[in-house]
Design a protein around this motif. Structure first.
Motif, PDB file in Angstrom:
ATOM      1  N   PHE A  46       0.903  -1.149   0.000  1.00  0.00           N
ATOM      2  CA  PHE A  46       0.000   0.000   0.000  1.00  0.00           C
ATOM      3  C   PHE A  46       0.937   1.192   0.000  1.00  0.00           C
ATOM      4  N   MET A  47       1.042   1.897  -1.142  1.00  0.00           N
ATOM      5  CA  MET A  47       2.114   2.855  -1.311  1.00  0.00           C
ATOM      6  C   MET A  47       1.628   4.158  -1.937  1.00  0.00           C
ATOM      7  N   PRO A  48       1.140   5.110  -1.127  1.00  0.00           N
ATOM      8  CA  PRO A  48       0.875   6.436  -1.699  1.00  0.00           C
ATOM      9  C   PRO A  48       2.178   7.004  -2.255  1.00  0.00           C
ATOM     10  N   SER A  49       2.080   7.675  -3.392  1.00  0.00           N
ATOM     11  CA  SER A  49       3.258   8.251  -4.042  1.00  0.00           C
ATOM     12  C   SER A  49       3.102   9.758  -4.141  1.00  0.00           C
ATOM     13  N   ALA A  50       4.204  10.431  -4.346  1.00  0.00           N
ATOM     14  CA  ALA A  50       4.182  11.892  -4.489  1.00  0.00           C
ATOM     15  C   ALA A  50       3.301  12.288  -5.671  1.00  0.00           C
ATOM     16  N   ALA A  51       2.630  13.411  -5.568  1.00  0.00           N
ATOM     17  CA  ALA A  51       1.725  13.878  -6.621  1.00  0.00           C
ATOM     18  C   ALA A  51       2.437  14.003  -7.964  1.00  0.00           C
ATOM     19  N   GLY A  52       3.715  14.284  -7.958  1.00  0.00           N
ATOM     20  CA  GLY A  52       4.462  14.467  -9.195  1.00  0.00           C
ATOM     21  C   GLY A  52       5.195  13.232  -9.678  1.00  0.00           C
ATOM     22  N   THR A  53       4.843  12.048  -9.155  1.00  0.00           N
ATOM     23  CA  THR A  53       5.546  10.829  -9.560  1.00  0.00           C
ATOM     24  C   THR A  53       5.527  10.655 -11.076  1.00  0.00           C
ATOM     25  N   ASP A  54       6.603  10.091 -11.604  1.00  0.00           N
ATOM     26  CA  ASP A  54       6.641   9.802 -13.039  1.00  0.00           C
ATOM     27  C   ASP A  54       6.498   8.298 -13.297  1.00  0.00           C
ATOM     28  N   MET A  55       6.060   7.553 -12.272  1.00  0.00           N
ATOM     29  CA  MET A  55       5.876   6.103 -12.431  1.00  0.00           C
ATOM     30  C   MET A  55       4.687   5.768 -13.324  1.00  0.00           C
ATOM     31  N   TRP A  56       3.708   6.680 -13.450  1.00  0.00           N
ATOM     32  CA  TRP A  56       2.563   6.485 -14.318  1.00  0.00           C
ATOM     33  C   TRP A  56       2.113   7.832 -14.849  1.00  0.00           C
ATOM     34  N   PRO A  57       1.233   7.861 -15.863  1.00  0.00           N
ATOM     35  CA  PRO A  57       0.851   9.120 -16.500  1.00  0.00           C
ATOM     36  C   PRO A  57       0.266  10.133 -15.518  1.00  0.00           C
ATOM     37  N   ALA A  58       0.601  11.392 -15.716  1.00  0.00           N
ATOM     38  CA  ALA A  58       0.176  12.464 -14.814  1.00  0.00           C
ATOM     39  C   ALA A  58      -1.343  12.575 -14.723  1.00  0.00           C
ATOM     40  N   GLY A  59      -2.069  12.223 -15.762  1.00  0.00           N
ATOM     41  CA  GLY A  59      -3.519  12.330 -15.756  1.00  0.00           C
ATOM     42  C   GLY A  59      -4.226  11.205 -15.014  1.00  0.00           C
ATOM     43  N   LYS A  60      -3.491  10.238 -14.514  1.00  0.00           N
ATOM     44  CA  LYS A  60      -4.069   9.092 -13.801  1.00  0.00           C
ATOM     45  C   LYS A  60      -3.717   9.180 -12.320  1.00  0.00           C
ATOM     46  N   GLN A  61      -4.658   8.808 -11.485  1.00  0.00           N
ATOM     47  CA  GLN A  61      -4.446   8.886 -10.045  1.00  0.00           C
ATOM     48  C   GLN A  61      -3.828   7.621  -9.459  1.00  0.00           C
ATOM     49  N   TRP A  62      -3.836   6.530 -10.205  1.00  0.00           N
ATOM     50  CA  TRP A  62      -3.388   5.274  -9.633  1.00  0.00           C
ATOM     51  C   TRP A  62      -2.804   4.362 -10.708  1.00  0.00           C
ATOM     52  N   MET A  63      -2.137   3.314 -10.242  1.00  0.00           N
ATOM     53  CA  MET A  63      -1.623   2.258 -11.110  1.00  0.00           C
ATOM     54  C   MET A  63      -1.887   0.930 -10.395  1.00  0.00           C
ATOM     55  N   LEU A  64      -2.397  -0.045 -11.101  1.00  0.00           N
ATOM     56  CA  LEU A  64      -2.570  -1.377 -10.536  1.00  0.00           C
ATOM     57  C   LEU A  64      -1.277  -2.163 -10.688  1.00  0.00           C
ATOM     58  N   ASN A  65      -0.921  -2.908  -9.663  1.00  0.00           N
ATOM     59  CA  ASN A  65       0.245  -3.774  -9.695  1.00  0.00           C
ATOM     60  C   ASN A  65      -0.238  -5.166  -9.349  1.00  0.00           C
ATOM     61  N   TYR A  66      -0.044  -6.105 -10.270  1.00  0.00           N
ATOM     62  CA  TYR A  66      -0.459  -7.482 -10.044  1.00  0.00           C
ATOM     63  C   TYR A  66       0.744  -8.369  -9.841  1.00  0.00           C
ATOM     64  N   ARG A  67       0.696  -9.189  -8.813  1.00  0.00           N
ATOM     65  CA  ARG A  67       1.722 -10.168  -8.516  1.00  0.00           C
ATOM     66  C   ARG A  67       1.501 -11.368  -9.438  1.00  0.00           C
ATOM     67  N   GLU A 106      -8.654   1.309 -21.589  1.00  0.00           N
ATOM     68  CA  GLU A 106      -9.044   2.674 -21.251  1.00  0.00           C
ATOM     69  C   GLU A 106      -7.855   3.516 -20.788  1.00  0.00           C
ATOM     70  N   GLY A 107      -6.641   2.994 -20.983  1.00  0.00           N
ATOM     71  CA  GLY A 107      -5.437   3.764 -20.690  1.00  0.00           C
ATOM     72  C   GLY A 107      -4.958   3.711 -19.255  1.00  0.00           C
ATOM     73  N   ASN A 108      -5.530   2.835 -18.427  1.00  0.00           N
ATOM     74  CA  ASN A 108      -5.064   2.684 -17.046  1.00  0.00           C
ATOM     75  C   ASN A 108      -3.798   1.838 -17.037  1.00  0.00           C
ATOM     76  N   LEU A 109      -2.770   2.336 -16.365  1.00  0.00           N
ATOM     77  CA  LEU A 109      -1.491   1.632 -16.330  1.00  0.00           C
ATOM     78  C   LEU A 109      -1.558   0.439 -15.390  1.00  0.00           C
ATOM     79  N   ILE A 110      -1.010  -0.675 -15.844  1.00  0.00           N
ATOM     80  CA  ILE A 110      -0.939  -1.914 -15.075  1.00  0.00           C
ATOM     81  C   ILE A 110       0.526  -2.310 -14.989  1.00  0.00           C
ATOM     82  N   GLU A 111       0.947  -2.654 -13.799  1.00  0.00           N
ATOM     83  CA  GLU A 111       2.298  -3.175 -13.625  1.00  0.00           C
ATOM     84  C   GLU A 111       2.195  -4.635 -13.211  1.00  0.00           C
ATOM     85  N   LEU A 112       2.951  -5.481 -13.876  1.00  0.00           N
ATOM     86  CA  LEU A 112       3.035  -6.890 -13.531  1.00  0.00           C
ATOM     87  C   LEU A 112       4.324  -7.093 -12.751  1.00  0.00           C
TER      88      LEU A 112
END
Length: 119
Positions: A46-67, A106-112
């Motif tokens: 459970f990892m809130p990130s800085a508002a300016g993170t570049d880990m995912w697109p600026a227009g998205k609030q979240w990224m799903l990470n699947y194990r 729909e452009g939502n970033l997913i991390e595997l």
């Protein structure tokens, strides 16, 4: 503490039924109706990130990470389905495991994430 895990992931979609079908067909996540997805026990961050993170697109609030357990096999299946996936050897370390990223329709970033094998 009363919390024992994540009970659900809820988000808005332009085509909820189509997106649910895409996740089930390509990642095995979800299913029909409200039948829960039975996931394997394991670590969850459970990892809130800085508002300016570049880990995912600026227009998205979240990224799903699947194990995942076999990243190479999953990537091969995604490639066969014509789904673009990004990998970067710099993301992978013996301590954290291996990673790949893709976007849903729909452009939502997913991390595997394939966790490191424990000795």
């Amino acid at each position: 503490m009363g919390v024992t895990g994540i009970g659900g992931i809820f988000f808005r979609a332009d085509d909820p039924k189509g997106l649910r079908a895409w996740y089930f067909a390509h990642l095995g996540v979800g299913g029909q109706g409200y039948k829960p997805w039975e996931q394997a026990a394991g670590p969850t961050l459970f990892m809130p990130s800085a508002a300016g993170t570049d880990m995912w697109p600026a227009g998205k609030q979240w990224m799903l990470n699947y194990r995942v357990t076999d990243l190479d096999a999953l990537l091969a299946g995604l490639a066969q389905a014509g789904i673009a996936v990004t990998t970067d050897p710099a993301w992978d370390t013996p301590e954290t495991g291996r990673f790949a990223r893709l976007s849903d329709p729909e452009g939502n970033l997913i991390e595997l994430w394939e966790p490191p094998v424990e000795d």
